[in-house]
Design a protein around this motif. Structure first.
Motif, mmCIF file in Angstrom:
data_model
loop_
_atom_site.group_PDB
_atom_site.id
_atom_site.type_symbol
_atom_site.label_atom_id
_atom_site.label_comp_id
_atom_site.label_asym_id
_atom_site.label_seq_id
_atom_site.Cartn_x
_atom_site.Cartn_y
_atom_site.Cartn_z
ATOM 1 N N THR A 27 0.923 -1.062 0.310
ATOM 2 C CA THR A 27 0.024 -0.005 -0.192
ATOM 3 C C THR A 27 0.941 1.321 -0.483
ATOM 4 O O THR A 27 1.107 1.634 1.060
ATOM 5 N N PHE A 28 1.014 1.681 -1.292
ATOM 6 C CA PHE A 28 2.766 2.381 -1.194
ATOM 7 C C PHE A 28 1.658 3.921 -0.521
ATOM 8 O O PHE A 28 3.107 4.635 0.022
ATOM 9 N N THR A 29 0.170 4.110 -0.187
ATOM 10 C CA THR A 29 0.536 5.483 0.092
ATOM 11 C C THR A 29 0.937 5.761 1.582
ATOM 12 O O THR A 29 1.070 6.356 2.632
ATOM 13 N N ARG A 30 1.160 4.546 2.113
ATOM 14 C CA ARG A 30 1.221 3.917 3.542
ATOM 15 C C ARG A 30 2.799 3.842 3.561
ATOM 16 O O ARG A 30 3.207 3.192 5.298
ATOM 17 N N GLN A 31 3.270 3.098 3.041
ATOM 18 C CA GLN A 31 4.638 3.019 2.543
ATOM 19 C C GLN A 31 5.881 3.355 3.274
ATOM 20 O O GLN A 31 5.607 4.849 3.224
ATOM 21 N N VAL A 32 6.936 2.729 4.357
ATOM 22 C CA VAL A 32 7.721 3.098 4.351
ATOM 23 C C VAL A 32 8.843 3.625 3.464
ATOM 24 O O VAL A 32 9.036 2.062 3.355
ATOM 25 N N ILE A 33 9.415 4.393 2.941
ATOM 26 C CA ILE A 33 10.359 4.214 2.019
ATOM 27 C C ILE A 33 11.757 4.836 2.789
ATOM 28 O O ILE A 33 12.137 5.821 2.713
ATOM 29 N N GLY A 34 12.929 4.696 2.385
ATOM 30 C CA GLY A 34 14.501 4.370 2.776
ATOM 31 C C GLY A 34 15.109 5.085 2.063
ATOM 32 O O GLY A 34 14.990 3.772 1.002
ATOM 33 N N TRP A 35 16.063 5.838 1.747
ATOM 34 C CA TRP A 35 16.578 5.509 0.846
ATOM 35 C C TRP A 35 18.309 5.802 1.345
ATOM 36 O O TRP A 35 18.456 5.878 2.514
ATOM 37 N N SER A 61 24.500 14.899 7.319
ATOM 38 C CA SER A 61 25.292 14.911 6.707
ATOM 39 C C SER A 61 24.914 15.087 5.187
ATOM 40 O O SER A 61 25.000 15.888 4.350
ATOM 41 N N VAL A 62 23.228 14.941 4.780
ATOM 42 C CA VAL A 62 22.752 15.648 3.913
ATOM 43 C C VAL A 62 21.034 16.784 4.247
ATOM 44 O O VAL A 62 20.686 17.425 3.025
ATOM 45 N N LYS A 63 21.363 16.930 5.149
ATOM 46 C CA LYS A 63 20.307 17.912 5.544
ATOM 47 C C LYS A 63 20.118 19.635 4.915
ATOM 48 O O LYS A 63 21.738 20.507 5.106
ATOM 49 N N GLY A 64 19.205 20.349 4.075
ATOM 50 C CA GLY A 64 19.498 21.133 3.257
ATOM 51 C C GLY A 64 20.105 21.209 2.662
ATOM 52 O O GLY A 64 20.262 21.682 1.685
ATOM 53 N N ARG A 65 20.171 19.564 2.019
ATOM 54 C CA ARG A 65 20.906 20.112 0.402
ATOM 55 C C ARG A 65 20.018 18.771 -0.332
ATOM 56 O O ARG A 65 20.138 18.860 -1.382
ATOM 57 N N PHE A 66 19.587 17.643 0.514
ATOM 58 C CA PHE A 66 18.769 16.224 -0.746
ATOM 59 C C PHE A 66 17.441 16.757 0.263
ATOM 60 O O PHE A 66 16.917 17.148 1.512
ATOM 61 N N THR A 67 16.155 17.128 -0.482
ATOM 62 C CA THR A 67 14.765 16.591 -0.366
ATOM 63 C C THR A 67 14.326 15.783 -1.143
ATOM 64 O O THR A 67 14.712 14.806 -2.143
ATOM 65 N N PHE A 68 14.015 14.614 -0.435
ATOM 66 C CA PHE A 68 12.372 13.261 -0.710
ATOM 67 C C PHE A 68 11.145 13.569 -0.716
ATOM 68 O O PHE A 68 10.955 14.841 -0.184
ATOM 69 N N SER A 69 10.917 14.034 -1.955
ATOM 70 C CA SER A 69 9.443 14.293 -2.008
ATOM 71 C C SER A 69 8.626 12.832 -2.512
ATOM 72 O O SER A 69 9.765 11.033 -2.632
ATOM 73 N N LYS A 70 7.424 12.397 -2.364
ATOM 74 C CA LYS A 70 6.722 11.109 -2.785
ATOM 75 C C LYS A 70 5.293 11.258 -3.924
ATOM 76 O O LYS A 70 5.045 12.589 -3.455
ATOM 77 N N ASP A 71 5.149 10.829 -4.899
ATOM 78 C CA ASP A 71 3.854 10.637 -5.489
ATOM 79 C C ASP A 71 3.180 9.356 -5.558
ATOM 80 O O ASP A 71 3.165 8.478 -6.335
ATOM 81 N N ASN A 72 2.239 10.051 -5.317
ATOM 82 C CA ASN A 72 1.399 8.382 -4.716
ATOM 83 C C ASN A 72 0.840 8.589 -5.508
ATOM 84 O O ASN A 72 0.270 7.276 -6.165
ATOM 85 N N ALA A 73 0.221 9.439 -6.554
ATOM 86 C CA ALA A 73 -0.403 8.785 -7.847
ATOM 87 C C ALA A 73 0.605 7.682 -8.813
ATOM 88 O O ALA A 73 0.481 6.889 -9.399
ATOM 89 N N LYS A 74 1.981 8.171 -8.631
ATOM 90 C CA LYS A 74 2.858 7.581 -9.634
ATOM 91 C C LYS A 74 3.666 6.333 -8.676
ATOM 92 O O LYS A 74 4.190 5.687 -9.304
ATOM 93 N N ASN A 75 2.848 6.330 -7.470
ATOM 94 C CA ASN A 75 3.994 4.875 -6.786
ATOM 95 C C ASN A 75 5.367 5.087 -6.646
ATOM 96 O O ASN A 75 6.428 4.143 -7.377
ATOM 97 N N THR A 76 5.697 6.816 -6.672
ATOM 98 C CA THR A 76 7.075 6.818 -6.815
ATOM 99 C C THR A 76 8.232 7.359 -6.077
ATOM 100 O O THR A 76 7.405 8.578 -5.930
ATOM 101 N N VAL A 77 8.784 7.807 -5.190
ATOM 102 C CA VAL A 77 9.571 8.793 -4.741
ATOM 103 C C VAL A 77 10.494 9.092 -5.171
ATOM 104 O O VAL A 77 11.223 8.117 -5.978
ATOM 105 N N TYR A 78 11.031 10.185 -4.704
ATOM 106 C CA TYR A 78 11.903 10.634 -5.747
ATOM 107 C C TYR A 78 13.131 11.247 -4.481
ATOM 108 O O TYR A 78 12.733 11.794 -3.855
ATOM 109 N N LEU A 79 14.171 10.980 -4.370
ATOM 110 C CA LEU A 79 15.099 11.855 -3.425
ATOM 111 C C LEU A 79 16.387 13.259 -5.157
ATOM 112 O O LEU A 79 16.780 13.389 -5.298
ATOM 113 N N GLN A 80 15.779 14.167 -4.226
ATOM 114 C CA GLN A 80 16.487 15.519 -5.179
ATOM 115 C C GLN A 80 18.142 15.931 -4.012
ATOM 116 O O GLN A 80 18.037 15.993 -2.679
#
Length: 124
Positions: A27-35, A61-80
């Motif tokens: 269930t993607f909307t409730r999934q815990v996903i880690g990088w 070490s990545v705070k302020g530089r990396f951004t985690f986002s989640k697109d529930n419609a695409k079942n995809t997470v991103y790490l900018q």
């Protein structure tokens, strides 16, 4: 559950990359996903994770530089990843586990399902 990570590559220091992790099953909307990431000769380390309520946690070490986002419609997470440094060079993995507890989201052995990893190389 299957995870497919992509988006790695070679970038100069100070540059940016965006990693993607497509998930299937669960269930993607409730999934815990880690990088996580693993540099040559080093242990796998936590980068960021999203909890079930949408809260996002980052390694210092990545705070302020990396951004985690989640697109529930695409079942995809991103790490900018911005302002990349040579020490960010590593294979980056996404991972998930339906039974994980909050206190363990930064611990790699707490995750059962892993993507195949994508290599990020930052040149100086």
């Amino acid at each position: 559950v299957q995870l497919q990570a992509s988006g790695g590559g070679l970038v100069q220091a100070g540059g940016s990359l965006r990693l993607s992790c497509a998930a299937s099953g669960g269930t993607f909307t409730r999934q815990v996903i880690g990088w996580f990431r693993q540099a040559p000769g080093k242990e796998r380390e936590f980068v960021a994770a999203v909890w079930r309520n949408g809260n996002i946690y980052y390694a210092d070490s990545v705070k302020g530089r990396f951004t985690f986002s989640k697109d529930n419609a695409k079942n995809t997470v991103y790490l900018q990843m911005n302002s990349l440094r040579p020490e960010d060079t590593a294979v980056y993995y996404c991972a998930t586990d339906p039974s994980i507890i909050l206190s363990s989201i930064g611990v790699s052995r707490s995750y059962k399902y892993w993507g195949q990893g994508t290599l990020v190389t930052v040149s100086s």
